[in-house]
Design an enzyme around this catalytic site. Sequence first.
Site, PDB file in Angstrom:
ATOM      1  N   HIS A 267     -40.734  13.189 -42.099  1.00 56.89           N
ATOM      2  CA  HIS A 267     -41.671  13.785 -43.070  1.00 56.89           C
ATOM      3  C   HIS A 267     -42.553  12.645 -43.592  1.00 56.89           C
ATOM      4  O   HIS A 267     -43.242  11.991 -42.798  1.00 56.89           O
ATOM      5  CB  HIS A 267     -40.832  14.485 -44.139  1.00 56.89           C
ATOM      6  CG  HIS A 267     -41.581  15.384 -45.073  1.00 56.89           C
ATOM      7  ND1 HIS A 267     -42.897  15.723 -44.932  1.00 56.89           N
ATOM      8  CD2 HIS A 267     -41.166  16.038 -46.204  1.00 56.89           C
ATOM      9  CE1 HIS A 267     -43.261  16.537 -45.916  1.00 56.89           C
ATOM     10  NE2 HIS A 267     -42.229  16.739 -46.702  1.00 56.89           N
ATOM     11  N   HIS A 306     -46.273  18.222 -35.008  1.00 57.95           N
ATOM     12  CA  HIS A 306     -46.190  18.876 -36.314  1.00 57.95           C
ATOM     13  C   HIS A 306     -45.611  20.266 -36.116  1.00 57.95           C
ATOM     14  O   HIS A 306     -45.877  20.907 -35.105  1.00 57.95           O
ATOM     15  CB  HIS A 306     -47.589  18.985 -36.941  1.00 57.95           C
ATOM     16  CG  HIS A 306     -47.543  19.177 -38.411  1.00 57.95           C
ATOM     17  ND1 HIS A 306     -47.394  20.416 -38.987  1.00 57.95           N
ATOM     18  CD2 HIS A 306     -47.594  18.287 -39.430  1.00 57.95           C
ATOM     19  CE1 HIS A 306     -47.364  20.272 -40.296  1.00 57.95           C
ATOM     20  NE2 HIS A 306     -47.474  18.996 -40.596  1.00 57.95           N
ATOM     21  N   ASP A 362     -49.990  11.059 -40.537  1.00 57.51           N
ATOM     22  CA  ASP A 362     -49.340   9.758 -40.694  1.00 57.51           C
ATOM     23  C   ASP A 362     -49.721   8.745 -39.623  1.00 57.51           C
ATOM     24  O   ASP A 362     -49.360   7.576 -39.730  1.00 57.51           O
ATOM     25  CB  ASP A 362     -47.817   9.931 -40.688  1.00 57.51           C
ATOM     26  CG  ASP A 362     -47.338  10.684 -41.909  1.00 57.51           C
ATOM     27  OD1 ASP A 362     -47.785  10.326 -43.016  1.00 57.51           O
ATOM     28  OD2 ASP A 362     -46.554  11.628 -41.761  1.00 57.51           O
TER      29      ASP A 362
HETATM   30  N1  CMC Z   1     -42.660  12.419 -29.858  1.00 58.98           N
HETATM   31  C1  CMC Z   1     -42.102  12.890 -28.722  1.00 58.98           C
HETATM   32  N2  CMC Z   1     -41.715  14.155 -28.543  1.00 58.98           N
HETATM   33  C2  CMC Z   1     -41.883  14.989 -29.565  1.00 58.98           C
HETATM   34  C3  CMC Z   1     -42.450  14.584 -30.770  1.00 58.98           C
HETATM   35  C4  CMC Z   1     -42.852  13.244 -30.903  1.00 58.98           C
HETATM   36  N3  CMC Z   1     -43.396  12.793 -32.029  1.00 58.98           N
HETATM   37  N4  CMC Z   1     -42.499  15.629 -31.619  1.00 58.98           N
HETATM   38  C5  CMC Z   1     -41.962  16.669 -30.951  1.00 58.98           C
HETATM   39  N5  CMC Z   1     -41.602  16.277 -29.701  1.00 58.98           N
HETATM   40  C6  CMC Z   1     -41.059  17.140 -28.644  1.00 58.98           C
HETATM   41  C7  CMC Z   1     -39.590  17.451 -28.896  1.00 58.98           C
HETATM   42  O1  CMC Z   1     -38.742  16.521 -28.283  1.00 58.98           O
HETATM   43  C8  CMC Z   1     -39.479  18.827 -28.290  1.00 58.98           C
HETATM   44  O2  CMC Z   1     -39.442  18.685 -26.892  1.00 58.98           O
HETATM   45  P1  CMC Z   1     -38.465  19.641 -26.010  1.00 58.98           P
HETATM   46  O3  CMC Z   1     -39.036  21.027 -26.206  1.00 58.98           O
HETATM   47  O4  CMC Z   1     -38.571  19.121 -24.640  1.00 58.98           O
HETATM   48  O5  CMC Z   1     -37.099  19.509 -26.613  1.00 58.98           O
HETATM   49  C9  CMC Z   1     -40.816  19.468 -28.609  1.00 58.98           C
HETATM   50  O6  CMC Z   1     -41.741  18.389 -28.715  1.00 58.98           O
HETATM   51  C10 CMC Z   1     -40.828  20.268 -29.902  1.00 58.98           C
HETATM   52  O7  CMC Z   1     -40.369  19.405 -30.940  1.00 58.98           O
HETATM   53  P2  CMC Z   1     -39.505  19.889 -32.166  1.00 58.98           P
HETATM   54  O8  CMC Z   1     -38.682  18.743 -32.648  1.00 58.98           O
HETATM   55  O9  CMC Z   1     -38.789  21.169 -31.831  1.00 58.98           O
HETATM   56  O10 CMC Z   1     -40.653  20.239 -33.199  1.00 58.98           O
HETATM   57  P3  CMC Z   1     -40.472  20.422 -34.749  1.00 58.98           P
HETATM   58  O11 CMC Z   1     -41.497  21.391 -35.192  1.00 58.98           O
HETATM   59  O12 CMC Z   1     -39.052  20.701 -35.094  1.00 58.98           O
HETATM   60  O13 CMC Z   1     -40.781  18.956 -35.313  1.00 58.98           O
HETATM   61  C11 CMC Z   1     -41.860  17.085 -36.235  1.00 58.98           C
HETATM   62  C12 CMC Z   1     -41.947  18.600 -35.952  1.00 58.98           C
HETATM   63  C13 CMC Z   1     -43.058  16.663 -37.090  1.00 58.98           C
HETATM   64  C14 CMC Z   1     -40.593  16.789 -37.038  1.00 58.98           C
HETATM   65  C15 CMC Z   1     -41.843  16.330 -34.890  1.00 58.98           C
HETATM   66  O14 CMC Z   1     -43.043  16.586 -34.171  1.00 58.98           O
HETATM   67  C16 CMC Z   1     -41.625  14.831 -35.072  1.00 58.98           C
HETATM   68  O15 CMC Z   1     -40.473  14.386 -35.158  1.00 58.98           O
HETATM   69  N6  CMC Z   1     -42.747  14.022 -35.126  1.00 58.98           N
HETATM   70  C17 CMC Z   1     -42.618  12.600 -35.377  1.00 58.98           C
HETATM   71  C18 CMC Z   1     -42.431  12.363 -36.856  1.00 58.98           C
HETATM   72  C19 CMC Z   1     -43.716  12.570 -37.624  1.00 58.98           C
HETATM   73  O16 CMC Z   1     -44.765  12.069 -37.255  1.00 58.98           O
HETATM   74  N7  CMC Z   1     -43.593  13.284 -38.769  1.00 58.98           N
HETATM   75  C20 CMC Z   1     -44.728  13.515 -39.660  1.00 58.98           C
HETATM   76  C21 CMC Z   1     -45.137  14.938 -39.710  1.00 58.98           C
HETATM   77  S1  CMC Z   1     -46.734  15.163 -40.505  1.00 58.98           S
HETATM   78  C22 CMC Z   1     -46.532  14.685 -42.128  1.00 58.98           C
HETATM   79  C23 CMC Z   1     -45.605  15.521 -42.888  1.00 58.98           C
HETATM   80  O17 CMC Z   1     -45.832  16.714 -43.068  1.00 58.98           O
HETATM   81  O18 CMC Z   1     -44.608  14.962 -43.365  1.00 58.98           O
END
Ligand code: CMC
Length: 428
Positions: A267, A306, A362
Amino acid sequence: MAETLTITDNRTGKQYEVPIHDGTIKATDLRQIKVTPDEFGMMTYDPAFMNTAACKSRITYIDGDKGVLLYRGYPIEQLAEQSDFLETAYLILFGELPSAKHYDEWKRNVMLHTMLHTNLSKLMEGFRHDAHPMGMFISTVGALSTFYPDAKDIFSAESRRLQTLRLIAKVPSIAAYCFRHSIGRPFNLPDNDLSYVGNFLNLLFRMTEPRFTVNPVLERALDVLFILHADHEQNCSTSTMRAIGSSHADPYSALAGAAAALYGPLHGGANEAVLRMLNEIGSKNNVPAFIKRVKAGEGRLMGFGHRVYKSYDPRAKIIKRMADLVFDVTGKNPLLDMALELERIALEDEYFVSRKLYPNVDFYSGLIYQAMGFPVDMFPVLFAIPRTAGWIAQWDEMLNDADQKIVRPRQIYIGSGPRDYVPKEKRR
Ligand code: CMC
């Protein structure tokens, strides 16, 4: 004709008509679906609230596919171009842009509360020299509830207004004290003739000069970053604010919890994680190998992806453009080229394209913060300052929403059935 969803239960052959409002059915309407009358009734299973609306809100609208973000109907691009943080905070909190008179009053009232109680600064002096600023921030905001016990009166609109002013005014002071403590410098006093952001810079960076001179480009850049971070509907920290607030805890305690939720690297801690990631990658040449590791599941590309945006985060676009203006003053952040290369490769790569992973807010914000002289561990604190406006607005909306009750999700129990206690000596 009212829209309904017809559900047939194959177990009993019974049909149910469930009303649809705003493209949504009420989860509790499913409770009538049962096989025997003494059953609890049908529930939905939705870990991480992937498909559950927990409230109705008038504050922020996001269209994740189109990359649209509106505060109270106003596009983020227009606010970033024409508004300032205090005006945007007013909009988020009270629903409308202030008249010139109301803006002046609002600014004056906020600035009246920028000072911290001496005992609060003494409390902050107790932290270790290397304490993470976000840990200090969370604890100190929580401690505010002991300084303002009147905040418990959450059903008094007047009390809520006063705590709102205090919180908006004091979070930059607390944040600046966290920074000064970590570099071993004395706390500065507020200069309320400066702008909200100008005073924050004064609290952070003034040394021995009698009056701090604010660089207008950096002041505006931070103001825009604050606007971009002011609210983002029902994210993890905002949901935490609402959840804690739903037990009728005071707003300082609820806000400390929200800030704790923000701290995590998935986050608001992601901006810090991006910088650490860039430092680890080390050079542009190492970018392809790093991307390969991410695709192999060995870590994430921080600042990408996201839950809601499945296109370019509109906030990231604005920050990327603004970075050049800041770097003209501060000199270019040497990590920028690596970040651009990461983005270029990721946006062409099937792994990221098929999963609709784009840079989020971010990805570039940390590069600006670092160029402005902030240490990496201050980044989440810089996120928490403006998000305070959103957290309070959402908390206030929750308290005034007759549909809301104490948050209490259900579970599907998959543990052991009833069994008898075994004394220690008889256990295997
Ligand atoms: N790098 C590599 N792979 C990713 C990433 C990433 N940053 N984000 C998602 N994926 C992949 C994930 O492994 C999954 O792949 P698969 O379907 O093969 O298992 C797919 O994309 C869907 O990901 P998810 O984890 O189910 O998606 P989510 O909606 O649960 O997670 C997130 C959203 C923001 C937590 C995630 O994209 C992430 O961890 N990003 C990196 C951390 C980040 O930059 N966070 C800041 C978010 S914006 C500011 C805020 O609101 O706080």
